[in-house]
Design a protein around this motif. Sequence first.
Motif, PDB file in Angstrom:
ATOM      1  N   GLY A  82      15.111  36.787 149.077  1.00  0.00           N
ATOM      2  CA  GLY A  82      16.312  36.559 149.869  1.00  0.00           C
ATOM      3  C   GLY A  82      16.724  37.775 150.674  1.00  0.00           C
ATOM      4  O   GLY A  82      17.013  37.672 151.875  1.00  0.00           O
ATOM      5  N   ASN A  83      16.752  38.938 150.046  1.00  0.00           N
ATOM      6  CA  ASN A  83      17.187  40.139 150.756  1.00  0.00           C
ATOM      7  C   ASN A  83      16.181  40.588 151.807  1.00  0.00           C
ATOM      8  O   ASN A  83      16.575  41.079 152.878  1.00  0.00           O
ATOM      9  CB  ASN A  83      17.449  41.268 149.752  1.00  0.00           C
ATOM     10  N   TYR A 138      24.593  39.095 141.506  1.00  0.00           N
ATOM     11  CA  TYR A 138      25.162  39.102 142.858  1.00  0.00           C
ATOM     12  C   TYR A 138      24.112  39.551 143.877  1.00  0.00           C
ATOM     13  O   TYR A 138      24.009  38.972 144.966  1.00  0.00           O
ATOM     14  CB  TYR A 138      26.373  40.030 142.908  1.00  0.00           C
ATOM     15  N   ALA A 139      23.324  40.562 143.519  1.00  0.00           N
ATOM     16  CA  ALA A 139      22.290  41.052 144.431  1.00  0.00           C
ATOM     17  C   ALA A 139      21.235  39.998 144.700  1.00  0.00           C
ATOM     18  O   ALA A 139      20.661  39.939 145.798  1.00  0.00           O
ATOM     19  CB  ALA A 139      21.636  42.310 143.850  1.00  0.00           C
ATOM     20  N   ALA A 140      20.982  39.124 143.714  1.00  0.00           N
ATOM     21  CA  ALA A 140      19.961  38.086 143.878  1.00  0.00           C
ATOM     22  C   ALA A 140      20.477  36.854 144.607  1.00  0.00           C
ATOM     23  O   ALA A 140      19.716  36.186 145.320  1.00  0.00           O
ATOM     24  CB  ALA A 140      19.406  37.687 142.508  1.00  0.00           C
ATOM     25  N   LEU A 141      21.763  36.540 144.451  1.00  0.00           N
ATOM     26  CA  LEU A 141      22.305  35.301 145.006  1.00  0.00           C
ATOM     27  C   LEU A 141      22.960  35.480 146.373  1.00  0.00           C
ATOM     28  O   LEU A 141      22.954  34.555 147.200  1.00  0.00           O
ATOM     29  CB  LEU A 141      23.328  34.698 144.032  1.00  0.00           C
ATOM     30  N   CYS A 168      23.839  43.574 156.880  1.00  0.00           N
ATOM     31  CA  CYS A 168      22.485  44.120 156.855  1.00  0.00           C
ATOM     32  C   CYS A 168      22.377  45.244 155.821  1.00  0.00           C
ATOM     33  O   CYS A 168      21.428  45.292 155.026  1.00  0.00           O
ATOM     34  CB  CYS A 168      22.121  44.633 158.255  1.00  0.00           C
ATOM     35  N   HIS A 169      23.361  46.125 155.808  1.00  0.00           N
ATOM     36  CA  HIS A 169      23.368  47.229 154.848  1.00  0.00           C
ATOM     37  C   HIS A 169      23.547  46.708 153.424  1.00  0.00           C
ATOM     38  O   HIS A 169      22.951  47.237 152.471  1.00  0.00           O
ATOM     39  CB  HIS A 169      24.498  48.205 155.195  1.00  0.00           C
ATOM     40  N   LEU A 170      24.350  45.668 153.259  1.00  0.00           N
ATOM     41  CA  LEU A 170      24.545  45.054 151.947  1.00  0.00           C
ATOM     42  C   LEU A 170      23.233  44.477 151.420  1.00  0.00           C
ATOM     43  O   LEU A 170      22.913  44.615 150.234  1.00  0.00           O
ATOM     44  CB  LEU A 170      25.616  43.961 152.035  1.00  0.00           C
ATOM     45  N   ALA A 171      22.482  43.828 152.285  1.00  0.00           N
ATOM     46  CA  ALA A 171      21.179  43.284 151.877  1.00  0.00           C
ATOM     47  C   ALA A 171      20.237  44.396 151.435  1.00  0.00           C
ATOM     48  O   ALA A 171      19.477  44.241 150.466  1.00  0.00           O
ATOM     49  CB  ALA A 171      20.561  42.480 153.020  1.00  0.00           C
ATOM     50  N   PHE A 172      20.270  45.535 152.131  1.00  0.00           N
ATOM     51  CA  PHE A 172      19.428  46.673 151.740  1.00  0.00           C
ATOM     52  C   PHE A 172      19.832  47.208 150.365  1.00  0.00           C
ATOM     53  O   PHE A 172      18.976  47.471 149.508  1.00  0.00           O
ATOM     54  CB  PHE A 172      19.534  47.785 152.784  1.00  0.00           C
ATOM     55  N   ALA A 173      21.148  47.378 150.137  1.00  0.00           N
ATOM     56  CA  ALA A 173      21.624  47.867 148.844  1.00  0.00           C
ATOM     57  C   ALA A 173      21.265  46.891 147.726  1.00  0.00           C
ATOM     58  O   ALA A 173      20.849  47.298 146.631  1.00  0.00           O
ATOM     59  CB  ALA A 173      23.132  48.093 148.892  1.00  0.00           C
ATOM     60  N   ASN A 174      21.401  45.598 147.984  1.00  0.00           N
ATOM     61  CA  ASN A 174      21.081  44.599 146.968  1.00  0.00           C
ATOM     62  C   ASN A 174      19.581  44.533 146.681  1.00  0.00           C
ATOM     63  O   ASN A 174      19.165  44.320 145.534  1.00  0.00           O
ATOM     64  CB  ASN A 174      21.588  43.221 147.410  1.00  0.00           C
ATOM     65  N   LEU A 175      18.763  44.711 147.711  1.00  0.00           N
ATOM     66  CA  LEU A 175      17.311  44.759 147.496  1.00  0.00           C
ATOM     67  C   LEU A 175      16.945  45.960 146.626  1.00  0.00           C
ATOM     68  O   LEU A 175      16.138  45.845 145.687  1.00  0.00           O
ATOM     69  CB  LEU A 175      16.589  44.842 148.842  1.00  0.00           C
TER      70      LEU A 175
END
Length: 313
Positions: free
Chosen positions: A22-23, A275-278, A48-55
Motif C-alpha cells: 500500500g505505501n 495504522y501504517a499498514a491500513l 506523501c511523507h506520511l506514506a514514507f514514514a509508514n513504509l
Amino acid sequence: MDLCVAIKGISFFLQACLGILGNVVVLLAYAHIIYSEPKLLPVDMILCHLAFANLMLVLVRSVPQTVTVFGMRHLLNDPGCKVVIYAYRVARALSVCLTCMLSVFQAVTVAPPGPRLSRLKSALPSLVLPAFAGLWLFNMAICTPAPLFAIAPRNGTVPAFTLDLGFCHVDFRDQLSYVINGVVLSARDFAFIALMVGSSGYILLLLHRHNRQVRGTRRSQGAGAETRAAKTVLTLVILYVVLFGIDNTIWIYMLTVAKVSPVIADMRVFFSACYAALSPYLIISSNKKVKAKIACAAEQEQPSVDNQASGDK
C-alpha cells in the motif's frame, strides 16, 4: 507449529505485505504526480511523507517480527537492534506528527477567509518543508535514548522491565527508566493527538455549519475538492485515534507490571503497526489524484498484456 504461533506469524506476514504494498503504491503514484505536475499541494506533500514514514515503520517493525515468528533466530546483533529500534521509534513518532500536521493544515485550508488566514493560507506551501525538517529533528532528538536500551536477545530468561520483541530486547534495567520512557513518549503522543482531535473537530464543525455558504461563495469544483480532502483527513484521524487508543491502553498496562506476558507484548507490537499498514488504502480509495494515477497505470498495462496474448495466438 503451534496454532497460536501460526496465527501470530500469518497476522504479521499479512500486515507486512499490506503495509509495504500500500505505501509503495502511494509513493509511486505521488512520484508520477510530481513528475507530471509543477508542484504538490500541502496536503499531498504531507500524505506523501506520511506514506514514507509508514513504509519505514512497517519495514523495521512488521518484517523483523514476521521473520522471527517463523523461526529465524539471532536476526540482529546489538548494533543492529539499536538501529532498528531507533528507526521504529522515529518512524512511529513521525506517523502521529504527520497525521496531526495533516489535520491542522486541512483545518486552516477549510477555515473561513479572513485577513490573517488569507496570509497564512498563501504561506502554507512554503511552511511544509520547514515543518518536515522540524519534525524530523524533534523526533530524532526525543528518541535518542531508545537505542541505549536495545540489545540482541540473550539465552535464558527475559529480565524484568524488558520489552521482548522476539528479534530484539529493550532492557530498561530498572522500573524508573521503564516508567520515565513510557511517560515521556506517551506525553508526546497525547499532545499531538489532542491537537489532531481539536483540529479535526473544527473541520467537522465547519463542514456542518458552513457547507452551503462555502459552496455559494466558491466554485463548486473547488468546494467539492476541499470537502473530499477534509473527509480523507478525518477518516485518517479516526483510524489513528482508534488504533492509538488500543495501542496505548496495552502500553499503560505494560507500564504497571514488571513481567509482561509475551502475548500482551505481541498484541501491542501488532497494533502499533496497524495504522501504517491500513492508512495507505484509505489514501488510495479517497484521494482522486492517487486513484487516477493508479487507474492510468492499470490502463497502460492492460494493452500490453492484450498485445502479448494476441502475439501468442
